[in-house]
Design an enzyme around this catalytic site. Structure first.
Site, mmCIF file in Angstrom:
data_model
loop_
_atom_site.group_PDB
_atom_site.id
_atom_site.type_symbol
_atom_site.label_atom_id
_atom_site.label_comp_id
_atom_site.label_asym_id
_atom_site.label_seq_id
_atom_site.Cartn_x
_atom_site.Cartn_y
_atom_site.Cartn_z
ATOM 1 N N LEU A 168 11.760 -31.226 44.824
ATOM 2 C CA LEU A 168 11.927 -32.292 46.035
ATOM 3 C C LEU A 168 10.559 -32.548 46.087
ATOM 4 C CD1 LEU A 168 14.976 -31.054 48.051
ATOM 5 C CD2 LEU A 168 14.995 -33.264 46.392
ATOM 6 N N MET A 169 9.835 -31.663 46.418
ATOM 7 C CA MET A 169 8.369 -31.796 46.997
ATOM 8 C C MET A 169 7.223 -32.310 45.921
ATOM 9 S SD MET A 169 7.891 -28.568 49.335
ATOM 10 C CE MET A 169 6.318 -28.812 49.787
ATOM 11 N N LYS A 247 11.174 -31.919 59.036
ATOM 12 C CA LYS A 247 10.254 -33.054 58.907
ATOM 13 C C LYS A 247 10.623 -33.919 57.277
ATOM 14 C CE LYS A 247 5.802 -35.068 58.586
ATOM 15 N NZ LYS A 247 4.179 -34.668 58.332
ATOM 16 N N ASP A 252 3.639 -40.180 52.930
ATOM 17 C CA ASP A 252 2.677 -40.487 54.114
ATOM 18 C C ASP A 252 1.500 -40.972 53.938
ATOM 19 O OD1 ASP A 252 1.705 -40.395 56.709
ATOM 20 O OD2 ASP A 252 1.318 -38.312 56.797
ATOM 21 N N SER A 257 -3.753 -45.981 60.887
ATOM 22 C CA SER A 257 -4.527 -45.006 60.623
ATOM 23 C C SER A 257 -4.730 -44.446 59.282
ATOM 24 C CB SER A 257 -4.140 -43.868 61.688
ATOM 25 O OG SER A 257 -3.931 -44.328 62.916
ATOM 26 N N LYS A 259 -4.971 -42.663 55.627
ATOM 27 C CA LYS A 259 -5.595 -41.479 55.090
ATOM 28 C C LYS A 259 -6.699 -41.885 54.114
ATOM 29 C CE LYS A 259 -1.673 -38.357 55.501
ATOM 30 N NZ LYS A 259 -2.316 -37.247 56.295
ATOM 31 N N ARG A 268 3.470 -36.993 48.763
ATOM 32 C CA ARG A 268 4.639 -37.062 48.384
ATOM 33 C C ARG A 268 5.323 -36.210 48.804
ATOM 34 N NH1 ARG A 268 1.524 -35.576 44.188
ATOM 35 N NH2 ARG A 268 2.285 -33.351 42.897
ATOM 36 N N ASP A 270 5.100 -34.344 51.788
ATOM 37 C CA ASP A 270 5.171 -34.427 53.312
ATOM 38 C C ASP A 270 6.527 -34.405 53.783
ATOM 39 O OD1 ASP A 270 3.544 -34.306 55.667
ATOM 40 O OD2 ASP A 270 3.931 -36.273 56.236
ATOM 41 N N ASP A 329 -0.967 -41.621 61.921
ATOM 42 C CA ASP A 329 -1.078 -40.390 61.109
ATOM 43 C C ASP A 329 -0.593 -39.052 61.771
ATOM 44 O OD1 ASP A 329 -1.060 -39.184 58.640
ATOM 45 O OD2 ASP A 329 -3.130 -38.716 58.935
ATOM 46 N N ARG A 333 5.633 -35.476 64.473
ATOM 47 C CA ARG A 333 5.940 -34.979 65.564
ATOM 48 C C ARG A 333 6.884 -36.418 66.315
ATOM 49 N NH1 ARG A 333 -0.148 -34.192 67.301
ATOM 50 N NH2 ARG A 333 -0.318 -33.760 65.054
#
Length: 486
Positions: A168-169, A247, A252, A257, A259, A268, A270, A329, A333
């Site tokens: 998946l990651m 999460k 991301d 902001s 990256k 991919r 994240d 970014d 959280r």
């Protein structure tokens, strides 16, 4: 093909110390294996191999791998079971060597710990090559002999769980979007009658008043998904569940902001928190663990657009607290804040969240261990003991009031999403932020940013996304299912 282990002697010279499978095979070939090993150079060092061909008709190729010292156990300096780690690493090397020889079926010496051997084989052979025309030959590892088949099977299930998280990651973000992620997990759980999967849409998220989560998702054309999994393995389906929260940012960019472009493709992964907790539940179901688990994964992309969060915007979380978004970014959280509030609806025994949350965590610990922030020593000891067995280590980090002040001292809202001293203690201020959304007395936050990928640090994982610490979470859940604590 056959993979056999050999221990290094107390002193470097002297005859090879075979495992019982190695001894049996040596007898089968009338001592030829021992003879060949003694004439072809110095004794095998840990993780080093020798390949022999034509020794036996059933096994045209035999790889002998160094296991290190015979009685290696728990190493208190290293915080892991060295014997198990040696087996995982050795078996992985041996299996890969036979794969390079294009041998499709490999039998593996259990090396005295069939679970560790199976983990080494299945983790060591895994590679993401879905999208390549030229693939490495598929290899099926099997247990050599029949003595430890139950432990072997357990190891295969543990490793396949971690490999699911790796899959998946590693997959590109256009292949694993929020909805595709949820559907992939749903499909993996379809065959279990004691699992319910709810794929919640944006309108449900809105009715739940998850304003922090929605504020991150609105920058992307991909709609957000809230994935909710209920695994009812407990003797009583009303028993308090273990709640996992992950999460799930499937890509991301950093949002407004933004990256730096170098290395941004790795984002991919994240959603590594969501990948590990969902894979843990798939594994728990496969092992039929006797406890109830709920998995919660807020899934979305963090993208820059005319609708995206702007630095300085204030959003409202599910529990009513307002958050000033000083850095778009620091989005993980925001998702977790709402998911943690929702987690409190389930009368949980414990709430454990996992997230690739901060670059600061990678700076602090690198890829050696997952950082754990927790308000519960009971929870910590279970996680820690599990990690010694799996070799996928955890390390306790501070949740001091010192850090809380840095996120609550905020000009426009109840909280800022970054600490007021900018980079100082970044992993700790992120944890302090999450703590503002937790009232449960047993909660742990795992910052897995440092263990997200593997270059060559873990010898039984290839280069790429690591899927860590899935096996530690599975082992932790297994321990919890045996623990009478309520």
């Amino acid at each position: 093909g056959l993979v056999l282990g050999v221990y290094s002697g107390e002193k470097d010279e002297g005859a090879a110390l075979f495992t019982s499978a190695g001894d049996a095979f040596d007898r089968l070939v009338s001592g030829k294996l021992r003879e060949l090993l003694s004439v072809c150079g110095p004794p095998l060092k840990k993780g080093k191999t020798r390949v022999f061909h034509g020794l036996h008709q059933d096994f045209p190729s035999v790889v002998v791998v160094g296991l290190g010292k015979k009685n290696a156990g728990v190493n208190d300096q290293e915080n892991w079971n060295e014997g198990k780690e040696n087996i995982r690493a050795a078996v992985a090397v041996g299996c890969r060597q036979l794969q390079d020889l294009e041998i499709p079926c490999v039998e593996v010496d259990p090396c005295g710990d069939a679970q560790a051997a199976a983990e080494g084989a299945v983790l060591g052979l895994h590679e993401y090559n879905e999208l390549k025309q030229k693939k490495k030959p598929a290899v099926t590892p099997q247990l050599h002999g029949s003595a430890e088949s139950e432990a072997w099977q357990k190891g295969v299930i543990y490793a396949e769980g971690q490999n699911l998280a790796r899959y998946l990651m590693e997959a590109p973000a256009n292949y694993i979007t929020p909805i595709k992620f949820a559907e992939h997990i749903e499909q993996k759980l379809r065959s279990f009658s004691n699992v319910k999967v709810h794929i919640r849409s944006e309108s449900w998220i809105t009715t739940q008043q998850m304003g922090a989560f929605l504020s991150v998702a609105k920058g992307s054309a991909e709609p957000p998904i809230f994935l909710e999994i209920h695994y009812l393995g407990g003797a009583n389906t009303n028993d308090s569940p273990l709640v996992f929260v992950g999460k799930g940012v499937t890509f991301d960019s950093g949002g407004i902001s933004l990256k730096p472009s170098s290395g941004m493709d790795a984002m991919r992964a994240d959603m590594g928190g969501a990948a590990t907790i969902c894979s843990t539940i798939v594994t728990a179901a496969a092992l039929n663990l006797p406890l109830n688990i709920i998995g919660l994964a807020p899934l979305c992309e963090n993208m820059p657009s005319g609708k995206a969060n702007k630095p300085g915007d204030v959003v409202r979380a599910k529990n009513g607290k307002t958050i000033q978004v000083d850095n778009t970014d620091a989005e993980g959280r925001l998702l977790l804040a709402d998911a943690l509030c929702y987690a409190h609806d389930f009368n949980a025994r414990a709430i454990v969240n996992a997230a690739t949350l901060t670059g600061a965590m990678d700076v602090a610990l690198g890829s050696a261990a997952t950082g754990v922030f927790t308000n519960s020593s009971w929870l910590w000891s279970h996680l820690y003991e599990a990690s010694i067995l799996t070799g996928d280590r955890v390390w306790r980090m501070p949740l001091f009031e010192h850090y809380t002040k840095q996120v609550t001292d905020c000009p426009l809202a109840d909280l800022s999403n970054i600490g007021k001293y900018s980079r100082a203690g970044g992993a700790c201020t992120a944890a302090a932020f999450l703590k503002e959304f937790v009232t449960a007395s047993h909660w742990a936050h795992l910052d897995i940013a440092g263990v997200m990928s593997n270059k060559d640090e873990v010898p039984y994982l290839r280069k790429g996304m690591a899927g860590r610490p899935t096996r530690t979470l599975v082992e932790f859940a297994a321990r919890l299912s045996q623990d009478g604590h309520s």
